[in-house]
Motif scaffolding. Structure first.
Motif, PDB file in Angstrom:
ATOM      1  N   PRO A  69      16.809  -7.503   0.386  1.00  0.00           N
ATOM      2  CA  PRO A  69      15.920  -8.544  -0.148  1.00  0.00           C
ATOM      3  C   PRO A  69      14.918  -8.998   0.904  1.00  0.00           C
ATOM      4  O   PRO A  69      15.271  -9.212   2.067  1.00  0.00           O
ATOM      5  N   GLY A  70      13.666  -9.115   0.493  1.00  0.00           N
ATOM      6  CA  GLY A  70      12.601  -9.520   1.411  1.00  0.00           C
ATOM      7  C   GLY A  70      11.774  -8.371   1.917  1.00  0.00           C
ATOM      8  O   GLY A  70      10.702  -8.599   2.512  1.00  0.00           O
ATOM      9  N   ASP A  71      12.216  -7.105   1.739  1.00  0.00           N
ATOM     10  CA  ASP A  71      11.424  -5.961   2.165  1.00  0.00           C
ATOM     11  C   ASP A  71      10.131  -5.894   1.338  1.00  0.00           C
ATOM     12  O   ASP A  71      10.080  -6.302   0.168  1.00  0.00           O
ATOM     13  N   ILE A  72       9.088  -5.358   1.972  1.00  0.00           N
ATOM     14  CA  ILE A  72       7.807  -5.175   1.284  1.00  0.00           C
ATOM     15  C   ILE A  72       7.748  -3.764   0.717  1.00  0.00           C
ATOM     16  O   ILE A  72       7.883  -2.776   1.461  1.00  0.00           O
ATOM     17  N   LEU A  73       7.544  -3.656  -0.586  1.00  0.00           N
ATOM     18  CA  LEU A  73       7.375  -2.362  -1.257  1.00  0.00           C
ATOM     19  C   LEU A  73       5.886  -2.067  -1.343  1.00  0.00           C
ATOM     20  O   LEU A  73       5.068  -2.981  -1.517  1.00  0.00           O
ATOM     21  N   TYR A  74       5.534  -0.802  -1.228  1.00  0.00           N
ATOM     22  CA  TYR A  74       4.123  -0.430  -1.361  1.00  0.00           C
ATOM     23  C   TYR A  74       3.988   0.818  -2.228  1.00  0.00           C
ATOM     24  O   TYR A  74       4.903   1.625  -2.344  1.00  0.00           O
ATOM     25  N   TRP A  75       2.793   0.955  -2.828  1.00  0.00           N
ATOM     26  CA  TRP A  75       2.453   2.115  -3.658  1.00  0.00           C
ATOM     27  C   TRP A  75       1.240   2.786  -3.025  1.00  0.00           C
ATOM     28  O   TRP A  75       0.265   2.120  -2.673  1.00  0.00           O
ATOM     29  N   GLY A  76       1.289   4.097  -2.894  1.00  0.00           N
ATOM     30  CA  GLY A  76       0.273   4.836  -2.153  1.00  0.00           C
ATOM     31  C   GLY A  76       0.839   5.192  -0.788  1.00  0.00           C
ATOM     32  O   GLY A  76       2.053   5.191  -0.573  1.00  0.00           O
ATOM     33  N   SER A  77      -0.022   5.501   0.166  1.00  0.00           N
ATOM     34  CA  SER A  77       0.449   5.798   1.519  1.00  0.00           C
ATOM     35  C   SER A  77       0.641   4.496   2.298  1.00  0.00           C
ATOM     36  O   SER A  77       0.067   3.463   1.951  1.00  0.00           O
ATOM     37  N   ARG A  78       1.437   4.573   3.378  1.00  0.00           N
ATOM     38  CA  ARG A  78       1.736   3.353   4.120  1.00  0.00           C
ATOM     39  C   ARG A  78       0.480   2.731   4.723  1.00  0.00           C
ATOM     40  O   ARG A  78       0.318   1.499   4.734  1.00  0.00           O
ATOM     41  N   SER A  79      -0.421   3.534   5.195  1.00  0.00           N
ATOM     42  CA  SER A  79      -1.646   3.004   5.807  1.00  0.00           C
ATOM     43  C   SER A  79      -2.801   2.909   4.804  1.00  0.00           C
ATOM     44  O   SER A  79      -3.895   2.488   5.163  1.00  0.00           O
ATOM     45  N   GLY A  80      -2.520   3.304   3.599  1.00  0.00           N
ATOM     46  CA  GLY A  80      -3.577   3.243   2.579  1.00  0.00           C
ATOM     47  C   GLY A  80      -3.024   2.811   1.228  1.00  0.00           C
ATOM     48  O   GLY A  80      -3.425   3.358   0.197  1.00  0.00           O
ATOM     49  N   SER A  81      -2.121   1.856   1.234  1.00  0.00           N
ATOM     50  CA  SER A  81      -1.503   1.423  -0.032  1.00  0.00           C
ATOM     51  C   SER A  81      -2.510   0.656  -0.893  1.00  0.00           C
ATOM     52  O   SER A  81      -3.408  -0.014  -0.385  1.00  0.00           O
ATOM     53  N   TYR A  82      -2.336   0.745  -2.200  1.00  0.00           N
ATOM     54  CA  TYR A  82      -3.209   0.038  -3.138  1.00  0.00           C
ATOM     55  C   TYR A  82      -2.475  -1.081  -3.877  1.00  0.00           C
ATOM     56  O   TYR A  82      -3.087  -1.854  -4.631  1.00  0.00           O
ATOM     57  N   HIS A  83      -1.146  -1.188  -3.625  1.00  0.00           N
ATOM     58  CA  HIS A  83      -0.377  -2.239  -4.301  1.00  0.00           C
ATOM     59  C   HIS A  83       0.871  -2.542  -3.490  1.00  0.00           C
ATOM     60  O   HIS A  83       1.475  -1.633  -2.899  1.00  0.00           O
ATOM     61  N   ILE A 105      -4.862  -8.040   3.285  1.00  0.00           N
ATOM     62  CA  ILE A 105      -5.049  -6.828   2.486  1.00  0.00           C
ATOM     63  C   ILE A 105      -3.748  -6.023   2.413  1.00  0.00           C
ATOM     64  O   ILE A 105      -2.976  -5.954   3.368  1.00  0.00           O
ATOM     65  N   SER A 106      -3.514  -5.399   1.256  1.00  0.00           N
ATOM     66  CA  SER A 106      -2.252  -4.700   1.003  1.00  0.00           C
ATOM     67  C   SER A 106      -1.997  -3.571   2.016  1.00  0.00           C
ATOM     68  O   SER A 106      -0.871  -3.419   2.516  1.00  0.00           O
ATOM     69  N   TYR A 107      -3.000  -2.746   2.348  1.00  0.00           N
ATOM     70  CA  TYR A 107      -2.715  -1.622   3.252  1.00  0.00           C
ATOM     71  C   TYR A 107      -2.445  -2.103   4.667  1.00  0.00           C
ATOM     72  O   TYR A 107      -1.767  -1.430   5.446  1.00  0.00           O
ATOM     73  N   ASP A 108      -2.968  -3.298   5.032  1.00  0.00           N
ATOM     74  CA  ASP A 108      -2.619  -3.860   6.341  1.00  0.00           C
ATOM     75  C   ASP A 108      -1.182  -4.379   6.336  1.00  0.00           C
ATOM     76  O   ASP A 108      -0.458  -4.254   7.341  1.00  0.00           O
ATOM     77  N   GLN A 109      -0.768  -4.966   5.218  1.00  0.00           N
ATOM     78  CA  GLN A 109       0.605  -5.475   5.120  1.00  0.00           C
ATOM     79  C   GLN A 109       1.629  -4.332   5.181  1.00  0.00           C
ATOM     80  O   GLN A 109       2.658  -4.428   5.853  1.00  0.00           O
ATOM     81  N   SER A 110       1.345  -3.229   4.465  1.00  0.00           N
ATOM     82  CA  SER A 110       2.299  -2.112   4.451  1.00  0.00           C
ATOM     83  C   SER A 110       2.336  -1.349   5.770  1.00  0.00           C
ATOM     84  O   SER A 110       3.236  -0.531   6.017  1.00  0.00           O
ATOM     85  N   SER A 111       1.358  -1.609   6.637  1.00  0.00           N
ATOM     86  CA  SER A 111       1.331  -0.933   7.936  1.00  0.00           C
ATOM     87  C   SER A 111       2.162  -1.664   8.982  1.00  0.00           C
ATOM     88  O   SER A 111       2.374  -1.154  10.083  1.00  0.00           O
ATOM     89  N   MET A 112       2.643  -2.844   8.647  1.00  0.00           N
ATOM     90  CA  MET A 112       3.401  -3.637   9.619  1.00  0.00           C
ATOM     91  C   MET A 112       4.896  -3.328   9.530  1.00  0.00           C
ATOM     92  O   MET A 112       5.353  -2.675   8.588  1.00  0.00           O
ATOM     93  N   GLY A 113       5.664  -3.838  10.494  1.00  0.00           N
ATOM     94  CA  GLY A 113       7.100  -3.714  10.464  1.00  0.00           C
ATOM     95  C   GLY A 113       7.611  -2.298  10.657  1.00  0.00           C
ATOM     96  O   GLY A 113       6.932  -1.428  11.217  1.00  0.00           O
ATOM     97  N   THR A 114       8.826  -2.077  10.131  1.00  0.00           N
ATOM     98  CA  THR A 114       9.506  -0.786  10.269  1.00  0.00           C
ATOM     99  C   THR A 114       9.667  -0.152   8.902  1.00  0.00           C
ATOM    100  O   THR A 114      10.072  -0.815   7.948  1.00  0.00           O
ATOM    101  N   SER A 115       9.385   1.124   8.813  1.00  0.00           N
ATOM    102  CA  SER A 115       9.531   1.828   7.546  1.00  0.00           C
ATOM    103  C   SER A 115      11.011   2.017   7.221  1.00  0.00           C
ATOM    104  O   SER A 115      11.810   2.366   8.101  1.00  0.00           O
ATOM    105  N   VAL A 116      11.388   1.757   5.956  1.00  0.00           N
ATOM    106  CA  VAL A 116      12.775   1.942   5.501  1.00  0.00           C
ATOM    107  C   VAL A 116      12.764   2.752   4.217  1.00  0.00           C
ATOM    108  O   VAL A 116      11.782   2.762   3.470  1.00  0.00           O
ATOM    109  N   SER A 117      13.894   3.461   3.970  1.00  0.00           N
ATOM    110  CA  SER A 117      13.990   4.280   2.757  1.00  0.00           C
ATOM    111  C   SER A 117      14.305   3.383   1.558  1.00  0.00           C
ATOM    112  O   SER A 117      14.854   2.286   1.694  1.00  0.00           O
ATOM    113  N   LEU A 118      13.965   3.872   0.405  1.00  0.00           N
ATOM    114  CA  LEU A 118      14.222   3.109  -0.822  1.00  0.00           C
ATOM    115  C   LEU A 118      15.709   3.000  -1.108  1.00  0.00           C
ATOM    116  O   LEU A 118      16.124   2.159  -1.912  1.00  0.00           O
TER     117      LEU A 118
END
Length: 278
Positions: A227-241, A209-222
């Motif tokens: 290359p290879g970083d996971i981008l998310y839309w929404g909140s980190r623990s509640g992303s929808y994309h 699930i997307s919100y589980d994927q965005s909750s992993m690893g280390t948060s980085v600024s845009l």
């Protein structure tokens, strides 16, 4: 020969007087009867014409019977032949009608298939033109205004290496595939299904699930993307994309049913944040 030898006589034997008298009496009676009948008949009476009735012979009856039997057999044979021809004509008509119906159905099916294929080709062409226009617009926007773009700090010369290269290569190889909710490949994906499969190329198992994927690893600024970083839309623990950053200010993601898997500029739809697992 002796003089006393008996020599048979050649003279007819004499009839007896009684036989001669009887025959004379019978003849006389006949002639007298004829005389009386002739006298009694009218003088101008027409002579009696004798009528002979010919009775049919046995051979004639057999011939007539054989002729009648032969005629009846020929009539029966002709009737059977007529019935057979009529049955063959009916069968031929039914077969022709069936074949015509089948041919029409096949022609209709082919026409529908050609129509559907034409519609799909037109849809693909429209989608290609739309994608080309969108790409040009994104490139133009990115080059004209780099102040709000994360590409200003990372630059367009980023090259993925190692595990990141495997992830990026896999993601880009799926561009053009269809988007299906819940899709996990190999030819159709949803956003998190594509990210999960891409990271599997680097030996990393991600949640589905997307919100589980965005909750992993280390948060980085845009502004510090790699290359290879996971981008998310929404909140980190509640992303929808989610999508994968591929460098050069672009990402690859399974967007929606209209676009499928595409490569987009960050400016086309700026993500909310990013995480790094490598």
């Amino acid at each position: 020969m002796s003089h006393t030898a008996h020599i048979p006589s050649h003279r007819k034997p004499r009839r007896s007087a009684s036989k001669l008298a009887f025959r004379a009496g019978v003849a006389g009676g006949v002639f007298s009867t004829l005389a009386v009948a002739g006298a009694a008949a009218p003088a101008n009476a027409e002579p009696v014409t004798e009528t002979t009735l010919e009775m049919p012979t046995l051979g004639s009856l057999e011939a007539d019977l054989a002729s009648a039997v032969s005629a009846s057999a020929e009539a029966s044979q002709q009737e059977a032949l007529d019935q057979s021809l009529a049955a063959q004509e009916d069968a031929a008509l039914q077969k022709a009608a069936k074949d015509a119906k089948k041919a029409k159905a096949e022609a209709d099916r082919k026409a529908e298939a050609e129509k559907a294929e034409k519609a799909r080709a037109e849809a693909r062409e429209r989608a290609s033109r739309t994608a080309a226009r969108t790409s040009l617009s994104a490139k133009s926007s990115s080059s004209s205004d780099s102040s709000g773009s994360a590409d200003s700090s990372t630059g367009s010369s980023q090259v993925a290496t190692g595990s990141a290269a495997a992830i990026v290569a896999f993601a880009r190889a799926q561009i053009g595939d269809a988007y299906i909710s819940g899709g996990t490949g190999p030819n159709s994906w949803d956003c998190s299904g594509l990210v999960q499969a891409a990271y599997r190329q680097a030996g990393i198992d991600l949640p589905r699930i997307s919100y589980d994927q965005s909750s992993m690893g280390t948060s980085v600024s845009l502004s510090s993307l790699q290359p290879g970083d996971i981008l998310y839309w929404g909140s980190r623990s509640g992303s929808y994309h989610v999508a994968i950053y591929v460098g050069g200010g672009k990402y690859v993601g399974a967007q929606n049913t209209s676009t499928g898997v595409v490569e987009r500029s960050l400016d086309w739809d700026m993500p909310s944040g990013a995480v790094r697992l490598l």
